[in-house]
Motif scaffolding. Structure first.
Motif, PDB file in Angstrom:
ATOM      1  N   MET A  59       0.860  -1.189   0.000  1.00  0.00           N
ATOM      2  CA  MET A  59       0.000   0.000   0.000  1.00  0.00           C
ATOM      3  C   MET A  59       0.894   1.237   0.000  1.00  0.00           C
ATOM      4  SD  MET A  59      -3.050  -1.481   0.269  1.00  0.00           S
ATOM      5  CE  MET A  59      -4.299  -0.436   1.037  1.00  0.00           C
ATOM      6  N   SER A  60       0.765   2.066  -1.031  1.00  0.00           N
ATOM      7  CA  SER A  60       1.666   3.204  -1.223  1.00  0.00           C
ATOM      8  C   SER A  60       0.927   4.527  -1.053  1.00  0.00           C
ATOM      9  CB  SER A  60       2.277   3.137  -2.630  1.00  0.00           C
ATOM     10  OG  SER A  60       3.124   4.235  -2.864  1.00  0.00           O
ATOM     11  N   ILE A  61       1.411   5.372  -0.132  1.00  0.00           N
ATOM     12  CA  ILE A  61       0.828   6.696   0.067  1.00  0.00           C
ATOM     13  C   ILE A  61       1.912   7.765  -0.045  1.00  0.00           C
ATOM     14  CG2 ILE A  61      -1.099   5.957   1.511  1.00  0.00           C
ATOM     15  CD1 ILE A  61       0.523   6.822   3.966  1.00  0.00           C
ATOM     16  N   SER A  62       1.472   9.006  -0.229  1.00  0.00           N
ATOM     17  CA  SER A  62       2.392  10.138  -0.324  1.00  0.00           C
ATOM     18  C   SER A  62       2.776  10.617   1.073  1.00  0.00           C
ATOM     19  CB  SER A  62       1.741  11.281  -1.098  1.00  0.00           C
ATOM     20  OG  SER A  62       0.642  11.808  -0.362  1.00  0.00           O
ATOM     21  N   LYS A  63       3.842  11.376   1.137  1.00  0.00           N
ATOM     22  CA  LYS A  63       4.287  11.936   2.414  1.00  0.00           C
ATOM     23  C   LYS A  63       3.229  12.869   2.989  1.00  0.00           C
ATOM     24  CE  LYS A  63       8.233  14.280   4.576  1.00  0.00           C
ATOM     25  NZ  LYS A  63       9.560  14.910   4.356  1.00  0.00           N
ATOM     26  N   LYS A  64       2.605  13.667   2.133  1.00  0.00           N
ATOM     27  CA  LYS A  64       1.558  14.600   2.575  1.00  0.00           C
ATOM     28  C   LYS A  64       0.370  13.844   3.149  1.00  0.00           C
ATOM     29  CE  LYS A  64      -1.423  18.308   0.830  1.00  0.00           C
ATOM     30  NZ  LYS A  64      -1.805  19.104  -0.383  1.00  0.00           N
ATOM     31  N   GLU A  65      -0.026  12.760   2.487  1.00  0.00           N
ATOM     32  CA  GLU A  65      -1.172  11.975   2.960  1.00  0.00           C
ATOM     33  C   GLU A  65      -0.842  11.285   4.276  1.00  0.00           C
ATOM     34  OE1 GLU A  65      -4.955  10.257   3.201  1.00  0.00           O
ATOM     35  OE2 GLU A  65      -4.209  11.949   2.013  1.00  0.00           O
ATOM     36  N   GLN A  66       0.383  10.786   4.418  1.00  0.00           N
ATOM     37  CA  GLN A  66       0.763  10.162   5.686  1.00  0.00           C
ATOM     38  C   GLN A  66       0.657  11.168   6.837  1.00  0.00           C
ATOM     39  OE1 GLN A  66       4.932   9.282   6.809  1.00  0.00           O
ATOM     40  NE2 GLN A  66       4.315   7.138   6.982  1.00  0.00           N
ATOM     41  N   LYS A  67       1.146  12.377   6.630  1.00  0.00           N
ATOM     42  CA  LYS A  67       1.065  13.404   7.672  1.00  0.00           C
ATOM     43  C   LYS A  67      -0.387  13.700   8.036  1.00  0.00           C
ATOM     44  CE  LYS A  67       2.557  18.054   8.989  1.00  0.00           C
ATOM     45  NZ  LYS A  67       1.251  18.323   9.642  1.00  0.00           N
ATOM     46  N   LYS A  68      -1.231  13.804   7.031  1.00  0.00           N
ATOM     47  CA  LYS A  68      -2.652  14.075   7.270  1.00  0.00           C
ATOM     48  C   LYS A  68      -3.275  12.971   8.124  1.00  0.00           C
ATOM     49  CE  LYS A  68      -7.020  14.647   4.750  1.00  0.00           C
ATOM     50  NZ  LYS A  68      -7.663  13.411   5.269  1.00  0.00           N
ATOM     51  N   ARG A  69      -2.936  11.729   7.809  1.00  0.00           N
ATOM     52  CA  ARG A  69      -3.505  10.613   8.566  1.00  0.00           C
ATOM     53  C   ARG A  69      -2.954  10.566   9.980  1.00  0.00           C
ATOM     54  NH1 ARG A  69      -3.943   5.707   4.029  1.00  0.00           N
ATOM     55  NH2 ARG A  69      -5.085   6.977   2.489  1.00  0.00           N
ATOM     56  N   PHE A  70      -1.665  10.870  10.148  1.00  0.00           N
ATOM     57  CA  PHE A  70      -1.104  10.942  11.497  1.00  0.00           C
ATOM     58  C   PHE A  70      -1.815  12.020  12.315  1.00  0.00           C
ATOM     59  CE2 PHE A  70       3.377   9.189  10.315  1.00  0.00           C
ATOM     60  CZ  PHE A  70       2.910   7.903  10.485  1.00  0.00           C
ATOM     61  N   ASP A  71      -2.057  13.176  11.708  1.00  0.00           N
ATOM     62  CA  ASP A  71      -2.755  14.261  12.407  1.00  0.00           C
ATOM     63  C   ASP A  71      -4.159  13.837  12.814  1.00  0.00           C
ATOM     64  OD1 ASP A  71      -0.530  15.869  12.127  1.00  0.00           O
ATOM     65  OD2 ASP A  71      -1.300  16.956  10.379  1.00  0.00           O
ATOM     66  N   ASP A  72      -4.845  13.123  11.930  1.00  0.00           N
ATOM     67  CA  ASP A  72      -6.190  12.632  12.232  1.00  0.00           C
ATOM     68  C   ASP A  72      -6.161  11.650  13.404  1.00  0.00           C
ATOM     69  OD1 ASP A  72      -7.225  14.151  10.186  1.00  0.00           O
ATOM     70  OD2 ASP A  72      -7.351  12.498   8.751  1.00  0.00           O
ATOM     71  N   ILE A  73      -5.161  10.768  13.412  1.00  0.00           N
ATOM     72  CA  ILE A  73      -5.036   9.790  14.491  1.00  0.00           C
ATOM     73  C   ILE A  73      -4.803  10.490  15.828  1.00  0.00           C
ATOM     74  CG2 ILE A  73      -3.539   7.978  15.433  1.00  0.00           C
ATOM     75  CD1 ILE A  73      -3.127   7.029  12.513  1.00  0.00           C
ATOM     76  N   LYS A  74      -3.937  11.480  15.827  1.00  0.00           N
ATOM     77  CA  LYS A  74      -3.617  12.199  17.060  1.00  0.00           C
ATOM     78  C   LYS A  74      -4.824  12.951  17.616  1.00  0.00           C
ATOM     79  CE  LYS A  74       1.267  12.921  15.868  1.00  0.00           C
ATOM     80  NZ  LYS A  74       2.278  13.920  15.466  1.00  0.00           N
ATOM     81  N   MET A  75      -5.701  13.396  16.729  1.00  0.00           N
ATOM     82  CA  MET A  75      -6.877  14.170  17.153  1.00  0.00           C
ATOM     83  C   MET A  75      -8.043  13.283  17.576  1.00  0.00           C
ATOM     84  SD  MET A  75      -6.224  17.409  17.008  1.00  0.00           S
ATOM     85  CE  MET A  75      -7.867  18.146  16.934  1.00  0.00           C
ATOM     86  N   ASN A  76      -7.995  11.998  17.245  1.00  0.00           N
ATOM     87  CA  ASN A  76      -9.112  11.099  17.522  1.00  0.00           C
ATOM     88  C   ASN A  76      -8.788  10.222  18.735  1.00  0.00           C
ATOM     89  OD1 ASN A  76     -11.109   9.106  17.522  1.00  0.00           O
ATOM     90  ND2 ASN A  76     -11.201   8.990  15.300  1.00  0.00           N
ATOM     91  N   PRO A  77      -9.499  10.412  19.855  1.00  0.00           N
ATOM     92  CA  PRO A  77      -9.190   9.635  21.058  1.00  0.00           C
ATOM     93  C   PRO A  77      -9.415   8.133  20.892  1.00  0.00           C
ATOM     94  CG  PRO A  77     -11.225  10.891  21.338  1.00  0.00           C
ATOM     95  CD  PRO A  77     -10.594  11.372  20.082  1.00  0.00           C
ATOM     96  N   LEU A  78     -10.198   7.740  19.893  1.00  0.00           N
ATOM     97  CA  LEU A  78     -10.432   6.326  19.640  1.00  0.00           C
ATOM     98  C   LEU A  78      -9.314   5.685  18.823  1.00  0.00           C
ATOM     99  CD1 LEU A  78     -14.251   6.410  18.774  1.00  0.00           C
ATOM    100  CD2 LEU A  78     -13.185   5.770  20.940  1.00  0.00           C
ATOM    101  N   LYS A  79      -8.432   6.514  18.262  1.00  0.00           N
ATOM    102  CA  LYS A  79      -7.365   5.997  17.416  1.00  0.00           C
ATOM    103  C   LYS A  79      -5.963   6.322  17.929  1.00  0.00           C
ATOM    104  CE  LYS A  79      -9.952   6.176  13.050  1.00  0.00           C
ATOM    105  NZ  LYS A  79      -9.947   6.719  11.663  1.00  0.00           N
ATOM    106  N   GLN A  80      -5.871   7.109  18.997  1.00  0.00           N
ATOM    107  CA  GLN A  80      -4.560   7.570  19.452  1.00  0.00           C
ATOM    108  C   GLN A  80      -3.627   6.424  19.835  1.00  0.00           C
ATOM    109  OE1 GLN A  80      -5.611  10.322  22.545  1.00  0.00           O
ATOM    110  NE2 GLN A  80      -6.158  11.966  21.112  1.00  0.00           N
ATOM    111  N   TRP A  81      -4.212   5.285  20.217  1.00  0.00           N
ATOM    112  CA  TRP A  81      -3.397   4.112  20.594  1.00  0.00           C
ATOM    113  C   TRP A  81      -2.574   3.608  19.424  1.00  0.00           C
ATOM    114  CZ3 TRP A  81      -4.181  -0.332  17.819  1.00  0.00           C
ATOM    115  CH2 TRP A  81      -5.382  -0.424  17.094  1.00  0.00           C
TER     116      TRP A  81
END
Length: 262
Positions: free
Chosen positions: A175-197
């Motif tokens: 599965m191949s993603i861009s650097k920009k998309e990876q950052k966006k997903r990391f930011d989403d994970i950090k903001m979501n208490p159900l996914k921070q783990w």
């Protein structure tokens, strides 16, 4: 990109229960995204029916199937595996996501703990990351020595040849993603208490080490290009499209009696 138009078919989709749910579940409301999501759900359902057919064939024929998902952190490996397996018979499949090796495992042949997870007859095993940890993640993060890395790279093609010659069917997806998309997903994970783990120290360093990951990923592809099983690279910036493409590749790779043109 084709411009979105509110055709009679799209109006019918939006007036359905799924269409209204897709439209009203997010703000701001987006007609195009709602239509696209409903179409994805319908396509996914058809593919999941085919996955059940494939699994039934595997059970009947006592087949052994391994499907490995690799990719950068947050590339959508787990989500793709969940969509592939959610309608299948759980008694005849396993999802394997191994933690870091314990002290005993560190003294064993590197591939040994993966071999112990291999399928029995009639079983499908999905690896959410696999032995290819040693090709990319471990050398990037200094979890293995240079010698250990070189031994792995020299053995991996022969290892997979032994797998396939023993009658196990092997499918490899990256599965191949861009650097920009990876950052966006990391930011989403950090903001979501159900996914921070999900966020680990390795994830935290992934953006900084992007180029190093790219270098080792390239070496992995170069070393295995002449192996017995080719990689299928899935462009994964759009999760729904990536999931459909990954399932399509699995279905195309397994010689069951197909009903759907995939």
């Amino acid at each position: 990109m084709e411009e979105f138009t509110l055709t009679d078919q799209n109006v019918e989709i939006l007036n359905s229960n799924k269409g209204l749910t897709a439209l009203l579940s997010r703000e701001p409301y987006n007609l195009e995204k709602a239509v696209r999501y409903v179409k994805y759900e319908k396509r996914l359902k058809k593919l999941q029916v085919e996955l059940i057919r494939m699994q039934s064939w595997a059970i009947k024929e006592n087949e052994r199937i391994i499907i490995i998902f690799e990719g950068r952190d947050a590339a959508g490996k787990g989500g793709a595996i969940r969509r592939a397996t959610e309608r299948m018979n759980p008694r005849h499949l396993r999802i394997v996501a191994l933690p870091k090796p314990n002290e005993d495992e560190k003294t064993q042949w590197y591939f040994q703990r993966y071999v112990s997870q291999f399928p029995k007859g009639g079983e499908i095993v999905f690896f959410d990351r696999s032995w290819y940890n040693r090709a990319v993640v471990e050398p990037v993060n200094k979890f293995c020595t240079q010698h250990e890395y070189e031994v792995f790279m020299n053995q991996v093609n022969d290892f997979e040849r032994m797998i396939t010659e023993s009658g196990i069917r092997l499918v490899k997806i990256y599965m191949s993603i861009s650097k920009k998309e990876q950052k966006k997903r990391f930011d989403d994970i950090k903001m979501n208490p159900l996914k921070q783990w999900k966020m680990t120290a390795v994830d935290e360093a992934a953006q900084e080490l992007w180029d190093t990951y790219t270098d080792y990923k390239g070496k992995m592809f170069s070393k295995t290009v002449n192996g017995v099983v080719p990689w299928k690279i899935i462009r994964a910036n759009k999760k729904t499209i990536a999931r459909v493409n990954a399932i399509n590749h699995i279905l195309k790779s397994i010689p069951y009696d197909k009903k759907l043109e995939v």
